[in-house]
Design a protein around this motif. Structure first.
Motif, mmCIF file in Angstrom:
data_model
loop_
_atom_site.group_PDB
_atom_site.id
_atom_site.type_symbol
_atom_site.label_atom_id
_atom_site.label_comp_id
_atom_site.label_asym_id
_atom_site.label_seq_id
_atom_site.Cartn_x
_atom_site.Cartn_y
_atom_site.Cartn_z
ATOM 1 N N TYR A 58 0.700 -1.207 0.067
ATOM 2 C CA TYR A 58 0.074 -0.072 -0.045
ATOM 3 C C TYR A 58 0.878 1.261 0.016
ATOM 4 O O TYR A 58 0.320 2.308 0.308
ATOM 5 N N TRP A 59 2.213 1.042 -0.498
ATOM 6 C CA TRP A 59 3.080 2.184 -0.328
ATOM 7 C C TRP A 59 4.075 1.993 -1.755
ATOM 8 O O TRP A 59 4.227 0.905 -2.024
ATOM 9 N N THR A 60 4.304 3.167 -2.286
ATOM 10 C CA THR A 60 5.195 2.961 -3.434
ATOM 11 C C THR A 60 6.083 4.277 -3.055
ATOM 12 O O THR A 60 6.119 5.230 -2.696
ATOM 13 N N ASN A 61 7.266 3.732 -3.655
ATOM 14 C CA ASN A 61 8.534 4.819 -3.501
ATOM 15 C C ASN A 61 8.733 5.298 -5.115
ATOM 16 O O ASN A 61 10.001 6.114 -5.496
ATOM 17 N N SER A 62 8.046 4.952 -5.975
ATOM 18 C CA SER A 62 8.190 5.431 -7.336
ATOM 19 C C SER A 62 8.155 6.667 -7.809
ATOM 20 O O SER A 62 8.115 6.994 -9.060
ATOM 21 N N MET A 63 7.242 7.608 -7.079
ATOM 22 C CA MET A 63 6.902 8.998 -7.193
ATOM 23 C C MET A 63 6.845 9.691 -6.146
ATOM 24 O O MET A 63 6.424 9.306 -4.990
ATOM 25 N N PHE A 64 7.343 10.966 -6.291
ATOM 26 C CA PHE A 64 7.443 12.054 -5.165
ATOM 27 C C PHE A 64 8.069 11.483 -3.789
ATOM 28 O O PHE A 64 7.627 11.811 -2.851
ATOM 29 N N GLY A 65 8.960 11.008 -4.144
ATOM 30 C CA GLY A 65 9.953 10.438 -2.943
ATOM 31 C C GLY A 65 9.149 9.283 -2.167
ATOM 32 O O GLY A 65 9.884 8.706 -1.417
ATOM 33 N N GLY A 66 7.800 8.899 -2.479
ATOM 34 C CA GLY A 66 7.013 7.946 -1.704
ATOM 35 C C GLY A 66 5.900 8.496 -1.440
ATOM 36 O O GLY A 66 5.759 9.688 -0.857
ATOM 37 N N MET A 67 4.903 7.570 -1.408
ATOM 38 C CA MET A 67 3.467 8.034 -1.037
ATOM 39 C C MET A 67 2.509 6.825 -0.864
ATOM 40 O O MET A 67 2.871 5.839 -1.405
ATOM 41 N N PRO A 68 1.472 6.908 -0.271
ATOM 42 C CA PRO A 68 0.487 5.650 -0.159
ATOM 43 C C PRO A 68 -0.052 5.423 -1.557
ATOM 44 O O PRO A 68 -0.314 6.275 -2.136
ATOM 45 N N TYR A 592 7.842 4.662 -14.282
ATOM 46 C CA TYR A 592 7.679 3.482 -14.795
ATOM 47 C C TYR A 592 8.979 2.569 -14.619
ATOM 48 O O TYR A 592 8.697 1.484 -14.333
ATOM 49 N N TYR A 593 10.138 3.302 -14.579
ATOM 50 C CA TYR A 593 11.399 2.486 -14.589
ATOM 51 C C TYR A 593 12.209 2.818 -13.253
ATOM 52 O O TYR A 593 13.096 1.908 -12.676
ATOM 53 N N HIS A 594 11.913 3.887 -12.479
ATOM 54 C CA HIS A 594 12.748 4.520 -11.322
ATOM 55 C C HIS A 594 11.910 4.753 -10.379
ATOM 56 O O HIS A 594 10.738 4.940 -10.416
ATOM 57 N N GLN A 595 12.711 5.135 -9.180
ATOM 58 C CA GLN A 595 12.004 5.762 -7.985
ATOM 59 C C GLN A 595 12.425 7.222 -8.161
ATOM 60 O O GLN A 595 13.712 7.825 -8.243
ATOM 61 N N SER A 596 11.293 7.982 -8.607
ATOM 62 C CA SER A 596 11.459 9.389 -8.967
ATOM 63 C C SER A 596 11.272 10.269 -7.836
ATOM 64 O O SER A 596 10.396 10.053 -7.046
ATOM 65 N N ILE A 597 11.956 11.486 -7.993
ATOM 66 C CA ILE A 597 11.555 12.498 -6.958
ATOM 67 C C ILE A 597 10.315 13.313 -7.645
ATOM 68 O O ILE A 597 9.791 14.333 -7.039
ATOM 69 N N GLY A 598 10.082 13.156 -8.860
ATOM 70 C CA GLY A 598 8.763 13.822 -9.655
ATOM 71 C C GLY A 598 7.740 12.677 -9.504
ATOM 72 O O GLY A 598 7.657 11.705 -8.913
ATOM 73 N N GLY A 599 6.867 13.024 -10.384
ATOM 74 C CA GLY A 599 5.695 11.902 -10.614
ATOM 75 C C GLY A 599 4.499 12.601 -11.277
ATOM 76 O O GLY A 599 4.612 13.745 -11.712
ATOM 77 N N TYR A 600 3.345 11.856 -11.277
ATOM 78 C CA TYR A 600 2.138 12.324 -11.781
ATOM 79 C C TYR A 600 1.162 11.718 -11.124
ATOM 80 O O TYR A 600 0.719 10.508 -10.897
ATOM 81 N N HIS A 601 0.373 12.566 -10.192
ATOM 82 C CA HIS A 601 -0.623 12.396 -9.266
ATOM 83 C C HIS A 601 -1.125 13.701 -8.655
ATOM 84 O O HIS A 601 -0.458 14.463 -8.439
ATOM 85 N N GLY A 602 -2.535 13.593 -8.568
ATOM 86 C CA GLY A 602 -3.105 14.768 -8.360
ATOM 87 C C GLY A 602 -3.497 14.822 -6.782
ATOM 88 O O GLY A 602 -4.068 15.993 -6.168
ATOM 89 N N ALA A 603 -2.925 13.813 -6.010
ATOM 90 C CA ALA A 603 -3.175 13.841 -4.485
ATOM 91 C C ALA A 603 -1.780 13.499 -3.732
ATOM 92 O O ALA A 603 -1.797 12.769 -2.967
ATOM 93 N N LYS A 604 -0.817 14.296 -4.281
ATOM 94 C CA LYS A 604 0.364 14.113 -3.597
ATOM 95 C C LYS A 604 0.536 14.587 -2.015
ATOM 96 O O LYS A 604 -0.337 15.288 -1.681
ATOM 97 N N LEU A 605 1.630 14.226 -1.310
ATOM 98 C CA LEU A 605 1.724 14.638 -0.075
ATOM 99 C C LEU A 605 1.723 16.358 -0.204
ATOM 100 O O LEU A 605 2.474 16.853 -0.734
ATOM 101 N N LYS A 606 0.864 16.812 1.081
ATOM 102 C CA LYS A 606 0.820 18.411 0.974
ATOM 103 C C LYS A 606 2.406 18.890 1.278
ATOM 104 O O LYS A 606 2.797 20.016 0.497
ATOM 105 N N ARG A 607 2.928 18.355 2.283
ATOM 106 C CA ARG A 607 4.140 18.849 2.533
ATOM 107 C C ARG A 607 5.302 18.763 1.314
ATOM 108 O O ARG A 607 6.248 19.455 1.091
ATOM 109 N N TYR A 608 5.352 17.777 0.873
ATOM 110 C CA TYR A 608 5.986 17.439 -0.406
ATOM 111 C C TYR A 608 5.835 18.349 -1.453
ATOM 112 O O TYR A 608 6.616 19.061 -2.218
ATOM 113 N N LYS A 609 4.367 18.793 -1.869
ATOM 114 C CA LYS A 609 3.898 19.917 -2.628
ATOM 115 C C LYS A 609 4.609 21.216 -2.441
ATOM 116 O O LYS A 609 5.020 21.979 -3.200
ATOM 117 N N GLU A 610 4.505 21.643 -1.027
ATOM 118 C CA GLU A 610 5.166 22.624 -0.512
ATOM 119 C C GLU A 610 6.454 22.640 -0.675
ATOM 120 O O GLU A 610 7.169 23.802 -1.243
#
Length: 827
Positions: A58-68, A592-610
């Motif tokens: 229920y967790w992925t590290n593939s985008m935004f450093g990690g998120m549920p 798709y291939y890596h653990q990215s500090i970027g990503g594609y999602h409309g509900a990323k963590l608020k602190r990460y967005k900041e």
């Protein structure tokens, strides 16, 4: 069988229409959907882990450093309604199953409302072919389409309950609302709740007026029970989303700057970015009233360029055809000019609470879709209506109008067919309503400039900047936009003429049928044919044969680049990648291939967005600048970007066709620090991480002061070390050695609603540091340290979900059995 045969025939008609419209799917092709490809990028790590281990993470590290992963791809096996969903969609291939569901669900509602079965088929087709529904299918918004498909059946269950079929209605409401929630698109569900609130209000008004309050209370009580069961069956998903929502971009910010733009959810400008212009409402009636989709004029409107000054023809051809208020659009919310005509007639001739329910819902939908163009009304909802500030793209609320308008239109058709004296009673109303619609279409086709400007101020300003300083720039601007206006005016005129022809034709059809009363079948089937022609022709502008590709061509959403190949040779358990060659924070290809500090999602963590807005955007700009002309200082500049380095960003892709840059400043998975800087609040913390050396210093909010009570920072000695030895997305294992108690910082995103720490198998405490990371005190010696993601909401929620879905199925089964036992009524 005789009683139910018409419904079987209706479903067969819907299957045939689905198979014709989505014929390539049944020929072995797939629909190439952009958002599904992005979903594949987001979910690849989760899916691969499931394939390899058989476990869900229920967790992925593939985008935004990690998120549920709650809003990405999760399987909640305990909800048994998922199997009912497969039955209702007949196993049709995605996404044609949702198109079928549009028709079947709306047909069911119309039958419950007492509409003639033949007319109900017309209504179902009219609803399903709305251009927006086809646009979201083409784009890959499958969960949205799925949720829209269950809107009408939920309403049907509620109406059935209020019409004294209490048990069956409540059971079906519970079942279909459970399926609505299972589709997992809460924004559409929220809009459905607004429709229901208006419906219940009109029912209450009628109950008070007709003195049947007891019946209303009884029906409402049963419906509340149904709603509770629907929520319980989906409790895992809802609970996890509610818990995560507080920490995502949908939750409140701790930062105090820009307060006037903040709500308890998303920021106001973010919510209203995709707002309909008030004039854009005309696209419900004339699809290209604002130029259509955001694409070059020359793509689909080459003929209009013949009317343009030849000196500017090439430039105008490359200019966008869309000139509405949204940043861009894939197409309009076209309901159909015939449906709009019938709706307008219905406003005049239909009486009773149902009309007012649908009119109020339509008006609310239109006014809220205007967003920033009617900000006083929008602010009213943002500030006072619970939950409204959690959703962006306010134009999406037009789905309410797309539900209400065809429903009132079909109620109107039903009255025309079933009421023998309809013409005599409503002759003048028909003349006025049809005349008004025809007049508007005529005026727009003759003089569209009366209703709209053909370019926006933003477009003018952008072109003005590009020609600034050139000789005769003012004259060039005027001539260019005169040419653009000519082309766009021709686009609007052409579509308005098409609308004018259709509304005149249907007006003649209606008038002759009502006056001479020829066979109703001829009228109904002629009307359905015209509606299909109208809507399907427009729909083909946005969903057409070229969108379907061979499965092999769609198997890999993002081809591997040379940079990807180079990075994947590194078998280190875990590190992050920054792709500055892409739109970093709106990119699924890197994930798709890596653990990215970027990503594609409309509900990323608020602190990460900041952190993105405050720090990372600035650091990325620095890197893009130095990567254009690398020199001896490049490595030093990379090593001096604190947030990028504390995120363990080992590789930087600056050219996909070249090896990436190796960032020697990346701090690894974990490290020991030698000093602590305490700050009083979030404002101070985010300012501090802009300029510090994360190798030696950690920034800690004073709220975690107790976690460090009695701790003296000595810093690592020459033999101290900490290393990640085993990586799973939901289980990280470290080995460390230290001669004294140390403070460890981890390049992992802090989220304490599920992540638990252990040292040598014993629970350990950790806290947030550097605004978004984890830190903890670790004792001296040689130890094993672990982080495990064990969300309690999932483990507890699944038990409740199983019980809730069992109860719904039992309730629905008993209600249907009792219904079947009733003696059939003769028609």
């Amino acid at each position: 069988m005789k009683r139910h045969l018409p419904h079987v025939i209706a479903l067969a008609v819907f299957i045939v229409i689905t198979m014709i419209y989505f014929a390539p799917l049944f020929g072995g092709k797939e629909l190439k959907q952009t958002d599904i490809n992005n979903w594949k990028g987001m979910s690849e790590e989760i899916l691969k882990f499931k394939e390899k281990t058989g476990e869900n993470t229920y967790w992925t590290n593939s985008m935004f450093g990690g998120m549920p992963g709650y809003q990405i791809t999760v399987v909640y096996a305990a909800n048994l309604l998922q199997y009912v969903d497969k039955i209702f969609t007949l196993g049709l291939p995605n996404p044609s199953n949702y198109f079928f569901l549009f028709m079947a669900g709306f047909y069911f509602l119309l039958i419950v409302m007492g509409i003639d079965k033949r007319i109900a088929i017309v209504g179902a087709v009219a609803f399903a072919f709305s251009s927006y529904f086809l646009i979201i299918i083409e784009a890959g918004h499958n969960s949205k389409a799925h949720a829209i498909g269950y809107m009408a059946p939920v309403i049907a269950g509620i109406i059935m309950t209020y019409r004294s079929r209490h048990l069956l209605g409540a059971a079906l409401t519970a079942l279909f609302l459970g399926l609505e929630l299972y589709s997992n698109h809460l924004q559409i569900t929220y809009y459905l709740m607004l429709i229901i609130l208006i419906l219940v209000a009109t029912e209450l008004y009628s109950a008070i007026k007709e003195k049947r309050i007891a019946g209303f209370v009884k029906a409402s009580s049963l419906l509340v029970c149904g709603v509770v069961l629907a929520v319980l069956s989906n409790i895992t998903s809802l609970w996890a989303t509610q818990e995560y929502g507080k920490y995502s971009t949908r939750g409140p910010s701790e930062l105090t700057n820009n307060k006037e733009n903040q709500t308890t959810g998303l920021d106001r400008d973010y919510i209203t970015d995709w707002s309909h212009g008030i004039g854009e409402t005309f696209t419900l009636f004339i699809p290209d009233f604002k130029g259509g989709a955001s694409e070059p004029i020359s793509k689909n409107n080459k003929e209009v360029l013949n009317k343009v000054n030849s000196s500017y023809r090439q430039y105008v051809g490359g200019f966008g055809s869309y000139f509405g208020d949204q940043p861009f659009t894939n197409g309009p919310y076209y309901i159909g000019c015939i449906v709009i005509l019938l709706f307008v007639i219905g406003v005049f001739v239909v009486q009773g609470p149902v009309k007012w329910w649908l009119l109020i819902a339509t008006a609310l939908s239109l006014m809220l879709s205007w967003g920033k163009n009617l900000m006083s009304f929008t602010n009213l909802f943002l500030d006072l209506v619970p939950g409204y500030d959690k959703f962006r793209a306010v134009a999406m609320i037009m789905v309410i109008a797309e539900f209400a308008v065809p429903l009132l239109a079909i109620i109107t058709v039903n009255k025309m067919v079933t009421e023998k004296d309809f013409f005599e009673r409503n002759k003048k109303k028909l003349m006025y309503s049809m005349g008004a619609v025809i007049a508007i279409a005529l005026l727009i086709s003759v003089a569209p400039g009366t209703f709209t400007s053909f370019y926006t101020q933003n477009e003018y300003d952008q072109v003005s900047q590009s020609v600034q300083g050139q000789p005769n720039s003012s004259q060039m601007l005027d001539e260019f936009f005169s040419a653009v206006s000519t082309a766009r005016e021709e686009i609007v005129k052409g579509d308005a003429l098409r609308t004018l022809f259709l509304v005149i034709l249907v007006s003649i059809l209606i008038w002759t049928f009502l006056k001479y009363r020829y066979k109703s079948e001829i009228f109904i089937y002629a009307l359905m044919a015209l509606i299909i022609i109208d809507l399907s022709v427009v729909g083909r502008r946005y969903l057409h044969s070229e969108d379907f590709v061979k499965k092999s061509a769609n198997a890999v959403p993002f081809p591997m680049t040379q940079a990807d190949q180079y990075i994947l040779q590194d078998k280190t358990p875990s590190y992050r990648v920054l792709n500055i060659a892409a739109n970093t924070f709106n990119d699924a290809s890197t994930s798709y291939y890596h653990q990215s500090i970027g990503g594609y999602h409309g509900a990323k963590l608020k602190r990460y967005k900041e952190v993105i807005d405050t720090c990372l955007t600035r650091e990325l700009a620095v890197l893009r600048s130095v990567m254009q002309k690398p020199d001896s200082s490049t490595e030093k500049i990379m090593s001096s970007q604190p947030v990028i380095n504390m995120m363990n960003t080992k590789y930087i892709i600056y050219n996909p066709d070249a090896p990436p840059a190796l960032n020697s400043g990346a701090l690894g998975n974990a490290w020991f620090v030698s000093s602590i800087k305490m700050v009083p609040n979030a404002d101070a913390e985010i300012v501090a991480i802009k300029n510090f050396d994360p190798r030696y210093t950690v920034i800690v909010d004073e709220r975690y002061k107790e976690k460090l009570a009695g701790f003296n920072v000595t810093g690592p000695d020459s033999v101290s070390s900490i290393q990640l030895t085993e990586y799973k997305p939901n289980h990280l294992t470290y080995k460390y050695s230290a001669n004294s108690e140390q403070l460890a910082v981890f390049s992992e995103i802090f989220y304490d609603k599920g992540w638990h720490a252990f040292i040598d198998g014993n629970p350990a405490d950790y806290f947030r540091a550097n605004y978004i990371l984890r830190a903890m005190k670790v004792p001296a010696g040689n130890h094993t340290l672990e982080f495990k993601f064990e969300p309690q909401v999932v483990f507890t929620g699944e038990k409740i979900s199983f019980a809730g879905s069992i109860l719904i199925l039992l309730m629905a089964g008993i209600a249907c059995w009792m219904e079947l036992k009733k003696k059939p009524q003769t028609d």
